[in-house]
Design an enzyme around this catalytic site. Structure first.
Site, PDB file in Angstrom:
ATOM      1  N   ASP A  46      76.455  42.378  52.794  1.00 45.77           N
ATOM      2  CA  ASP A  46      76.662  43.957  52.836  1.00 45.77           C
ATOM      3  C   ASP A  46      77.634  44.602  52.574  1.00 45.77           C
ATOM      4  O   ASP A  46      78.619  44.362  53.614  1.00 45.77           O
ATOM      5  CB  ASP A  46      75.676  44.500  53.763  1.00 45.77           C
ATOM      6  CG  ASP A  46      75.415  45.985  53.718  1.00 45.77           C
ATOM      7  OD1 ASP A  46      74.480  46.741  53.138  1.00 45.77           O
ATOM      8  OD2 ASP A  46      76.505  46.697  54.116  1.00 45.77           O
ATOM      9  N   TYR A  51      84.168  50.716  52.264  1.00 47.12           N
ATOM     10  CA  TYR A  51      84.837  49.724  53.081  1.00 47.12           C
ATOM     11  C   TYR A  51      86.177  48.987  52.367  1.00 47.12           C
ATOM     12  O   TYR A  51      87.097  48.407  53.035  1.00 47.12           O
ATOM     13  CB  TYR A  51      84.027  48.428  53.319  1.00 47.12           C
ATOM     14  CG  TYR A  51      82.406  48.576  53.840  1.00 47.12           C
ATOM     15  CD1 TYR A  51      82.448  50.151  54.248  1.00 47.12           C
ATOM     16  CD2 TYR A  51      81.691  47.735  53.907  1.00 47.12           C
ATOM     17  CE1 TYR A  51      81.318  50.123  55.047  1.00 47.12           C
ATOM     18  CE2 TYR A  51      80.290  47.866  54.573  1.00 47.12           C
ATOM     19  CZ  TYR A  51      80.069  49.383  54.978  1.00 47.12           C
ATOM     20  OH  TYR A  51      78.798  49.406  55.624  1.00 47.12           O
ATOM     21  N   LYS A  76      77.503  50.113  48.225  1.00 49.98           N
ATOM     22  CA  LYS A  76      76.929  51.444  48.198  1.00 49.98           C
ATOM     23  C   LYS A  76      78.112  52.453  47.615  1.00 49.98           C
ATOM     24  O   LYS A  76      79.305  52.032  47.675  1.00 49.98           O
ATOM     25  CB  LYS A  76      76.872  51.858  49.686  1.00 49.98           C
ATOM     26  CG  LYS A  76      76.273  51.010  50.596  1.00 49.98           C
ATOM     27  CD  LYS A  76      76.743  51.109  51.992  1.00 49.98           C
ATOM     28  CE  LYS A  76      75.894  50.091  53.039  1.00 49.98           C
ATOM     29  NZ  LYS A  76      76.768  49.086  53.111  1.00 49.98           N
ATOM     30  N   HIS A 109      75.599  55.894  50.134  1.00 54.56           N
ATOM     31  CA  HIS A 109      76.011  55.628  51.333  1.00 54.56           C
ATOM     32  C   HIS A 109      75.459  56.747  52.169  1.00 54.56           C
ATOM     33  O   HIS A 109      75.382  56.391  53.526  1.00 54.56           O
ATOM     34  CB  HIS A 109      77.523  55.403  51.258  1.00 54.56           C
ATOM     35  CG  HIS A 109      78.043  54.678  52.526  1.00 54.56           C
ATOM     36  ND1 HIS A 109      79.109  53.886  52.337  1.00 54.56           N
ATOM     37  CD2 HIS A 109      77.495  54.276  53.654  1.00 54.56           C
ATOM     38  CE1 HIS A 109      79.465  53.070  53.397  1.00 54.56           C
ATOM     39  NE2 HIS A 109      78.395  53.434  54.266  1.00 54.56           N
TER      40      HIS A 109
END
Length: 287
Positions: A46, A51, A76, A109
């Site tokens: 994931d 990120y 996401k 997200h």
């Protein structure tokens, strides 16, 4: 073994029951972490645009030595994206960054941008615009499944009532002491799988004496107990670690928590101290 078990999403796609979270793993280190996880047996990773490590995650998957069709990757759309055009560009960007032709699961997200998280505005129209772009990419075969994250019931109802494709998952903060039981029940009614991120409260649960005592009684670690708790609730936990020994331990959860102990864990006092993660909106902070 849990690493070989799967859930079946509402559209028939199978998703491994345990995933590796990659939040706060640097892009330059992500490829090696992912390769280590795949070597251990993980097949579900994931990540997210936010990120900043999609490139590394994709490299790790592509160089793992395991056939692409045996791996499952989630990413996401950035929480700030609330337009159709922005979402289309985001989907294209993630495919390029990951270096993949198809993403297994792509999700929104957050219903709100992080700076407005849980501040009252739900961005219903913006989320429908993003959802339309996801639906089109899904129909084109570029995304195998689409879903959401951090969506409350009212946010989900907006998509369910006005979208054409049902969200396959809702990924939410879920752990002992912070389990959204009403939302989970609603998602179950709608055949929306609930994924639990930070199942060990971003590590803060390690200091909880009650959970520590119960884990000791079962002869397991606190993370193992917390991950098993999520699995017995029918959730898909996404523990994050860069340590191969912890990856192995997190996947060694083939034990059963007794009903009386599950009841105690379900009734645990509301958890509030997330340590250094407390500054992030999902843990109660404000950016």
């Amino acid at each position: 073994m849990i690493l070989t078990e799967t859930y079946t999403l509402s559209n028939g796609v199978r998703i491994p029951k345990l995933g590796l979270g990659t939040w706060r793993i640097e892009d330059g280190k992500a490829a090696d972490v992912v390769r280590q996880a795949v070597k251990i047996g993980y097949r579900h990773v994931d990540t997210a645009q936010a990120y900043g490590n999609e490139h590394g995650v994709g490299e790790g998957l592509r160089t793992s030595g395991v056939p692409r069709e045996d791996l499952f990757v989630t990413t996401k759309i950035d929480a700030a994206v609330k337009t159709y055009a922005g979402a289309k560009a985001s989907i294209d960007g993630s495919l390029r960054a990951l270096g993949l032709d198809v993403i297994d699961l792509m999700i929104i997200h957050s219903p709100q941008p992080w700076t407005a998280f849980r501040q009252g505005e739900h961005f219903f129209e913006g989320n429908l615009e993003v959802w339309r772009a996801l639906e089109e990419a899904h129909a084109a075969g570029r995304l195998r499944a689409i879903g959401v994250s951090n969506f409350e019931r009212v946010d989900l109802e907006n998509i369910l009532d006005k979208g054409s494709v049902k969200p396959a998952v809702n990924q939410v903060l879920g752990h002992v002491g912070n389990t959204p039981f009403d939302l989970i029940a609603y998602c179950n009614e709608q055949d929306v799988l609930v994924e639990a991120y930070s199942p060990v409260a971003h590590g803060a649960m390690l200091d909880d004496p009650t959970v520590g005592s119960m884990a000791k009684r079962y002869g397991v670690s606190v993370p193992q107990l917390c991950i098993r708790y999520c699995l017995q609730l029918g959730l898909l936990p996404l523990p994050k670690t860069t340590n191969p020994d912890h990856m192995r331990a997190n996947a060694s959860v083939d034990f059963e928590i007794a009903d009386v102990d599950m009841d105690q864990l379900k009734g645990a006092e509301r958890f509030r101290n997330y340590g250094d993660a407390s500054v992030f909106p999902v843990f109660g902070g404000k950016l």
